[in-house]
Design a protein around this motif. Structure first.
Motif, PDB file in Angstrom:
ATOM      1  N   ARG B 290     -26.097  -0.164 -14.133  1.00 22.59           N
ATOM      2  CA  ARG B 290     -25.975  -0.975 -13.745  1.00 22.59           C
ATOM      3  C   ARG B 290     -24.682  -1.606 -13.850  1.00 22.59           C
ATOM      4  O   ARG B 290     -24.325  -2.640 -13.187  1.00 22.59           O
ATOM      5  CB  ARG B 290     -26.901  -1.847 -15.255  1.00 22.59           C
ATOM      6  N   ASN B 291     -23.804  -1.163 -15.237  1.00 25.47           N
ATOM      7  CA  ASN B 291     -22.093  -1.854 -14.267  1.00 25.47           C
ATOM      8  C   ASN B 291     -21.614  -1.337 -13.077  1.00 25.47           C
ATOM      9  O   ASN B 291     -20.977  -2.162 -12.536  1.00 25.47           O
ATOM     10  CB  ASN B 291     -21.649  -0.405 -14.927  1.00 25.47           C
ATOM     11  N   GLU B 292     -22.307  -0.582 -12.431  1.00 25.53           N
ATOM     12  CA  GLU B 292     -21.763  -0.484 -11.162  1.00 25.53           C
ATOM     13  C   GLU B 292     -22.674  -2.030 -10.890  1.00 25.53           C
ATOM     14  O   GLU B 292     -21.187  -2.135  -9.450  1.00 25.53           O
ATOM     15  CB  GLU B 292     -22.346   0.986 -10.357  1.00 25.53           C
ATOM     16  N   GLU B 293     -22.954  -2.322 -10.478  1.00 24.83           N
ATOM     17  CA  GLU B 293     -23.876  -3.287  -9.823  1.00 24.83           C
ATOM     18  C   GLU B 293     -23.262  -4.524 -10.407  1.00 24.83           C
ATOM     19  O   GLU B 293     -22.085  -5.472  -9.366  1.00 24.83           O
ATOM     20  CB  GLU B 293     -25.183  -3.264 -10.035  1.00 24.83           C
ATOM     21  N   ALA B 294     -22.833  -4.370 -11.143  1.00 22.63           N
ATOM     22  CA  ALA B 294     -22.057  -5.862 -11.939  1.00 22.63           C
ATOM     23  C   ALA B 294     -20.625  -6.104 -11.088  1.00 22.63           C
ATOM     24  O   ALA B 294     -19.982  -6.403 -11.064  1.00 22.63           O
ATOM     25  CB  ALA B 294     -22.142  -5.696 -13.529  1.00 22.63           C
ATOM     26  N   LYS B 295     -20.431  -4.543 -11.258  1.00 21.79           N
ATOM     27  CA  LYS B 295     -19.461  -4.782 -10.481  1.00 21.79           C
ATOM     28  C   LYS B 295     -18.109  -4.370  -9.385  1.00 21.79           C
ATOM     29  O   LYS B 295     -17.488  -4.064  -8.087  1.00 21.79           O
ATOM     30  CB  LYS B 295     -17.659  -3.050 -10.848  1.00 21.79           C
ATOM     31  N   ALA B 309     -13.646   4.895 -17.990  1.00 21.67           N
ATOM     32  CA  ALA B 309     -13.548   4.674 -19.198  1.00 21.67           C
ATOM     33  C   ALA B 309     -15.048   5.099 -19.433  1.00 21.67           C
ATOM     34  O   ALA B 309     -14.931   5.739 -20.874  1.00 21.67           O
ATOM     35  CB  ALA B 309     -13.615   2.780 -19.497  1.00 21.67           C
ATOM     36  N   GLU B 310     -16.056   4.752 -18.485  1.00 25.35           N
ATOM     37  CA  GLU B 310     -17.544   5.267 -19.131  1.00 25.35           C
ATOM     38  C   GLU B 310     -17.767   6.927 -18.846  1.00 25.35           C
ATOM     39  O   GLU B 310     -18.294   7.605 -20.168  1.00 25.35           O
ATOM     40  CB  GLU B 310     -18.073   4.606 -18.019  1.00 25.35           C
ATOM     41  N   VAL B 311     -16.786   7.228 -18.337  1.00 23.13           N
ATOM     42  CA  VAL B 311     -16.630   9.285 -18.134  1.00 23.13           C
ATOM     43  C   VAL B 311     -16.025   9.591 -19.268  1.00 23.13           C
ATOM     44  O   VAL B 311     -16.987  10.655 -19.885  1.00 23.13           O
ATOM     45  CB  VAL B 311     -16.108   9.677 -16.367  1.00 23.13           C
ATOM     46  N   HIS B 312     -15.092   8.487 -19.838  1.00 22.07           N
ATOM     47  CA  HIS B 312     -14.325   9.311 -21.076  1.00 22.07           C
ATOM     48  C   HIS B 312     -15.703   8.846 -21.894  1.00 22.07           C
ATOM     49  O   HIS B 312     -15.650   9.671 -23.110  1.00 22.07           O
ATOM     50  CB  HIS B 312     -12.997   8.055 -21.385  1.00 22.07           C
TER      51      HIS B 312
END
Lengths: 95, 505
Positions: B290-295, B309-312
């Motif tokens: 979802r974040n990807e799509e948002a981004k 940040a997500e990976v972290h």
């Protein structure tokens, strides 16, 4: 020292008296109890590893207790039931 | 063999054929005379004339088969699709446009490869594919198709079978699932019984996808992004044109079908390896999706940062999960541990470990000492027995202990009688490394009731706590409470002595 820490953390964190310091402190104490991890200094050992080693160590201790109990039972069988050793052994077994 | 070819362009030459067909979609008259000649069965040419199939040309090889099916399809379609390419299982205008469009075009990204797959098609579908698979028939194909697609269940079954082979081959199986998907979507409500559980799940996807596919392009992607199921994760990547068809093979067909859509526009490279990756990513990255799509709209830099940040966060979460899991395992090992917070549970774990170590030490010494006791401890036996019985089982009965300390460690008594060899005393030490009790009674070589009693109380406490918890016995409890801090202080002092340099406590 735990009490010191808990009071200090309670002042700091208010509601929860459990701080990360306290937990890390306990983990360190655990680490010192475990023979495997004693040789390594605490900085490099992660909490997860300490916990895992603790579990393994406790299982080992359990196994030892079982072994010793078996041996004591055998010893008990070899003694007279009225003798003092029997009493001793029974007391040991009733741990 | 080729004699008839002077009337009809060689089927091998796609261009000629395409051009000819596109130009003469309505005028295949020249080919008519061939009909009679083609009866040899060698070649059957499928021609559309005025919307009707004029000829059927079938090659011995499988290439021709699609034509027949396409002809059949064409009948269903009702549109006058020229047989663009016999190598391709297509018969419609869209196919020609598809042929000329780049692969990565999103216009045809929808699941449809063949608008209306006919039952006979399945086997024939595969051969013609090689490169034609990818861009599926665009949605315009669908309008004519829907009504015509009636054997979707059957098709789907076939395609599910095809899908089974799908991972094995890169391009082949796609047509199956894609066709199936298209058919299912066309029918919108067709529920392929062949796919048991996923069908229900798929339907919402299908409907969504159908809606999205109508607008195609972004719309289709949007609909796909809505699918957060098994195939959802691939959407974001799909849009980027990456072959991230990870959901290709899911245990249920749902993932496969949803991924098929994306796959149709992407190289079907993914196989079981990607399935594993997909599972990883799925569990990890539904939010990422979802974040990807948002981004997408924000640009790559922000995407990279938020991804980092997500990976972290994810790694942090994994670490915490691991720790919590170990804590739970530890809690199960500790008897009668009803503590919920970590610190108290760790406290209990520490004490329990100490008591276990002590117990083992005692028992091992008991095993080792028994023969010796038997021989040399005659006069002390009664006292010891009484003391141990009372000491171990009844807690600290101070009023009644015999002069010798109730729970006298063997070394002490033996030492009092005669000097013990060092090994005997040290026998228990290896078992206990940092326990206070060992330190407590280690130095106590003398037969000292007072000190040993105090020490006895000290080191009996941890064990009493775990083994004979009797909170209802106030005297003992008070004794324990009274002595516990002392033991703690003793332990801490001793620990600090020895480990002060090593630990910060």
């Amino acid at each position: 020292m735990s009490s010191r820490r808990s009071s200090r953390s309670s002042r700091q964190s208010g509601s929860s008296r459990i701080s990360d310091d306290q937990i890390s402190d306990l983990v360190t104490k655990l680490q010192h109890l475990i023979p495997e991890l004693r040789r390594r200094r605490s900085d490099k050992v992660s909490a997860s590893k300490v916990l895992q080693e603790t579990c393994n160590y406790i299982r080992n201790l359990h196994r030892e207790v079982d072994d010793l109990s078996d041996r004591l039972s055998e010893l008990l069988a070899s003694t007279d039931d009225d003798s003092a050793e029997a009493a001793i052994i029974r007391s040991l077994l009733n741990y | 063999m080729n004699h008839h070819h002077h009337f009809v362009p060689d089927f091998e030459t796609d261009d000629d054929y395409v051009n000819a067909n596109t130009n003469s979609s309505s005028s295949n008259l020249p080919r008519k005379p061939i009909i009679g000649e083609e009866e040899d069965g060698d070649l059957m040419e499928l021609l559309w004339h005025n919307g009707q199939v004029v000829l059927q040309n079938q090659r011995p090889n499988t290439k021709k088969q699609p034509l027949s099916s396409s002809a059949a399809v064409k009948l269903h379609n009702g549109a006058p699709p020229p047989p663009l390419d016999h190598n391709l299982f297509i018969q419609e205008d869209e196919m020609s446009s598809w042929l000329h469009y780049p692969l990565g075009s999103n216009d045809f990204c929808s699941d449809l490869f063949f608008p209306a797959a006919r039952p006979p098609v399945p086997s024939s579908v595969r051969p013609p594919e090689p490169s034609s698979m990818r861009p599926p028939a665009p949605s315009p194909v669908r309008p004519p198709a829907p009504s015509s697609v009636k054997p979707p269940v059957r098709n789907f079954m076939n395609f599910s079978r095809l899908r089974g082979d799908f991972t094995g081959r890169n391009g082949r199986g796609e047509s199956g699932p894609s066709i199936a998907k298209s058919t299912v979507r066309e029918s919108a409500k067709v529920n392929p019984s062949a796919t048991p559980a996923s069908s229900a799940a798929r339907e919402p996807d299908l409907t969504r996808r159908t809606d999205g596919a109508d607008s195609r392009g972004a719309g289709d992607l949007g609909s796909k992004s809505a699918v957060d199921g098994g195939g959802a994760y691939t959407v974001g990547h799909n849009r980027k044109g990456k072959a991230v068809v990870t959901t290709e093979r899911t245990s249920e067909n749902l993932g496969a079908s949803s991924s098929v859509a994306s796959k149709s526009e992407i190289e079907p490279l993914e196989t079981i390896v990607d399935e594993r990756k997909r599972k990883e990513r799925e569990e990890v990255g539904s939010t990422e999706c979802r974040n990807e799509e948002a981004k997408q709209g924000r640009g790559s830099s922000s995407t990279k940062r938020s991804r980092a940040a997500e990976v972290h966060n994810l790694s942090e979460r994994k670490r915490r999960d691991r720790i919590n899991e170990r804590m739970k395992a530890l809690q199960e090992l500790i008897p009668r541990c009803n503590k919920s917070d970590k610190a108290s549970m760790l406290d209990e774990a520490i004490e329990y470990m100490k008591s276990l170590q002590l117990q083992i030490q005692m028992m091992s010494m008991g095993c080792g000492m028994m023969p010796m006791m038997y021989t040399s401890m005659q006069q002390y036996m009664p006292h010891m027995a009484m003391g141990m019985g009372m000491g171990v089982e009844m807690g600290m009965n101070r009023p009644t202990p015999p002069p010798p300390p109730p729970f006298m460690p063997f070394p002490n008594m033996l030492a009092s009688q005669r000097p013990l060899p060092p090994q005997t005393r040290m026998g228990g030490y290896p078992a206990v490394q940092a326990s206070d009790p060992s330190r407590v009674y280690g130095p106590n070589q003398q037969f000292d009731p007072n000190s040993s009693q105090a020490q006895f109380s000290g080191y009996m406490d941890p064990f009493q706590q775990f083994r004979s918890l009797h909170p209802s016995q106030p005297p003992q409890f008070q004794n324990q409470a009274a002595s516990y801090p002392s033991s703690s202080r003793v332990s801490s002092s001793k620990e600090s002595e020895d480990h002060g340099n090593q630990t910060t406590s």
